[in-house]
Write an enzyme that holds these catalytic residues in place. Structure first.
Site, PDB file in Angstrom:
ATOM      1  N   GLU A 222     -17.014 -13.103 -16.502  1.00 23.63           N
ATOM      2  CA  GLU A 222     -16.271 -14.356 -16.340  1.00 23.63           C
ATOM      3  C   GLU A 222     -15.861 -14.909 -17.712  1.00 23.63           C
ATOM      4  O   GLU A 222     -14.908 -15.676 -17.812  1.00 23.63           O
ATOM      5  CB  GLU A 222     -17.140 -15.344 -15.558  1.00 23.63           C
ATOM      6  CG  GLU A 222     -16.512 -16.678 -15.220  1.00 23.63           C
ATOM      7  CD  GLU A 222     -15.455 -16.653 -14.119  1.00 23.63           C
ATOM      8  OE1 GLU A 222     -15.350 -15.649 -13.390  1.00 23.63           O
ATOM      9  OE2 GLU A 222     -14.719 -17.658 -14.004  1.00 23.63           O
TER      10      GLU A 222
ATOM     11  N   TYR B 234     -18.263 -22.883 -15.895  1.00 23.39           N
ATOM     12  CA  TYR B 234     -19.300 -21.848 -15.872  1.00 23.39           C
ATOM     13  C   TYR B 234     -19.073 -20.839 -17.006  1.00 23.39           C
ATOM     14  O   TYR B 234     -19.976 -20.525 -17.782  1.00 23.39           O
ATOM     15  CB  TYR B 234     -19.286 -21.134 -14.507  1.00 23.39           C
ATOM     16  CG  TYR B 234     -20.100 -19.858 -14.472  1.00 23.39           C
ATOM     17  CD1 TYR B 234     -21.457 -19.879 -14.191  1.00 23.39           C
ATOM     18  CD2 TYR B 234     -19.506 -18.613 -14.722  1.00 23.39           C
ATOM     19  CE1 TYR B 234     -22.208 -18.705 -14.169  1.00 23.39           C
ATOM     20  CE2 TYR B 234     -20.243 -17.442 -14.702  1.00 23.39           C
ATOM     21  CZ  TYR B 234     -21.587 -17.488 -14.425  1.00 23.39           C
ATOM     22  OH  TYR B 234     -22.324 -16.325 -14.409  1.00 23.39           O
TER      23      TYR B 234
END
Ligand code: NAP
Ligand code: GDD
Length: 338
Positions: free
Chosen positions: A127, A149
């Site tokens: 990510e 995140y």
């Protein structure tokens, strides 16, 4: 007997890693967040809930971390704890930064101060690549995170590298691409699909509602990936490694694989918000798009290059995406029947 600490031991990876380390003869301590009810389901499913010792633990509490590290000479610490659901990180950005980002340095600094010989693993993530410009992504690919995140995880990654370079800690960062299993949380797209389609195949004809079907991920099996984490900490020197399969698949295709394993036959029609899939056998809508599940910023495409892990760790993923979807769908079908 080696002593290992796993933070996030109640999560998907924590459960598989605990099983692996126990099988290797480790003395395993699972650091567990205090909830109204301990979340031991995954450890119970693997039949190991009573085999590891547990300690109360929260990555946002420095005193707790310091006492735990000072009072134990762990050989290996695996930091798997995190708020790991990307979708909710826009709702709790400050908490996510604290746990997923600053939490890492709380742990590293306690290790540096009290047990600098401890080997450390940080659960970093694909990510971090976010808006990718290079295909496939490897350890040298620049980061461009697309969620709170991902931003917090970039800090966790860099502080791990920094403590290795500053203080000589044996601290490794595993940049892992998506990995799934029957123990995956039901909010993540793969498990949401396999639970939903398993219910559908059992006769509950409620459509599975999904967001962006075009996003592509490099999906592997979590059981393979925890083996890679362990191998990183067995190396003479610490380093950073990508773990990935090298194959990327859209959400739509993953749903097709899961449906196929359940004996469903999906026919897709429409586009964007009107896209849906009808099961030819029942004639009912099995999947439909609901824009409520779109994200404020999307990671469109991830595909990893794990050549370094293959060469240096001898690591290989063993389960391909089609087999993974089938494994998860069948497990959910069996669970629905119970
Ligand atoms: P998961 O199933 O969501 O597990 C996360 C664990 O972290 C749970 O045990 C959770 O405890 C714990 N936790 C959350 N907040 C905490 C806090 N403040 N203090 C202490 N513990 C806390 O995630 P996973 O899939 O196993 O992933 C493990 C790690 O790898 C995570 O750091 C994730 O970000 C990273 N990662 C995952 C993937 C993937 O595809 N699975 C890929 C790359 C990186 P509760 O049970 O109390 O919630
Ligand atoms: N969760 C979810 N729910 N995702 C959906 C849905 C839905 O209904 N519909 C489409 N998607 C798309 C998301 O927009 C995203 O592009 C993709 O499916 C994958 O979403 P998730 O399964 O939630 O995983 P993730 O890729 O965002 O994050 C996971 O992998 C990361 C590694 O790349 C998590 O495990 C992270 O913790 C991990 O770091």
């Amino acid at each position: 007997m080696k002593r290992a600490l796993i933070t996030g031991a109640t999560g998907q990876d924590g459960a598989y890693l605990a099983r692996l380390l126990l099988a290797k003869g480790y003395d395993v301590t699972g650091a567990i967040r205090r909830n109204s009810q301990p979340e031991m389901v995954r450890l119970e499913k693997l039949g190991i809930a009573r085999e590891l010792r547990t300690v109360d633990f929260d990555l946002s509490e420095p005193n707790n971390i310091t006492r735990l590290i000072r009072g134990n000479a762990f050989d290996e610490v695996y930091n798997l704890a995190a708020q790991s659901f990307v979708g909710s990180s826009w709702e709790q950005p400050v908490y996510v930064a604290d746990v997923n980002g600053v939490g890492v340095v709380r742990l590293l600094d306690a290790i540096r101060t009290y047990t600098p010989q401890t080997r450390f693993y940080q659960a970093s993530t694909s990510e971090m690549f976010g808006l990718v410009r290079v295909l496939p992504q490897d350890e040298q690919t620049p980061f461009h995170p697309r969620s709170p995140y991902g931003v917090a995880k970039v800090y966790g990654h860099h502080i791990t590298v920094n403590y290795r370079e500053s203080f000589g800690l044996h601290a490794s960062s595993g940049i892992l691409f998506n990995h799934e299993s029957p123990l995956r949380g039901t909010e993540f797209v793969t498990r949401k699909i396999t639970v939903g389609l398993a219910r559908f195949a059992r006769g509950d004809h409620a459509a599975v509602e999904l967001g962006n079907l075009n996003a592509k991920r490099d999906w592997g099996f979590a059981g393979d990936y925890v083996e890679g984490m362990w191998r990183m900490l067995q190396q003479e020197s610490a380093d950073d490694y990508v773990l990935a399969t090298g194959v990327t698949t859209s959400i739509r295709e993953f749903a097709g694989f899961a449906a196929e394993a359940l004996g469903l036959d999906l026919e897709w029609s429409g586009a964007d918000e009107t896209e849906q899939a009808v099961d030819r056998r029942s004639g009912k809508v099995a999947v439909r798009v609901n824009p409520a599940f779109y994200r404020p910023a999307e990671v469109d495409l991830l595909v990893g290059n794990a050549a370094k892990a293959r060469a240096r760790l001898g690591w290989e993923p063993k389960v391909d995406v089609r087999a993974l979807a089938a494994m998860m769908a069948r497990a959910d079908y069996d669970e629905c029947g119970q």
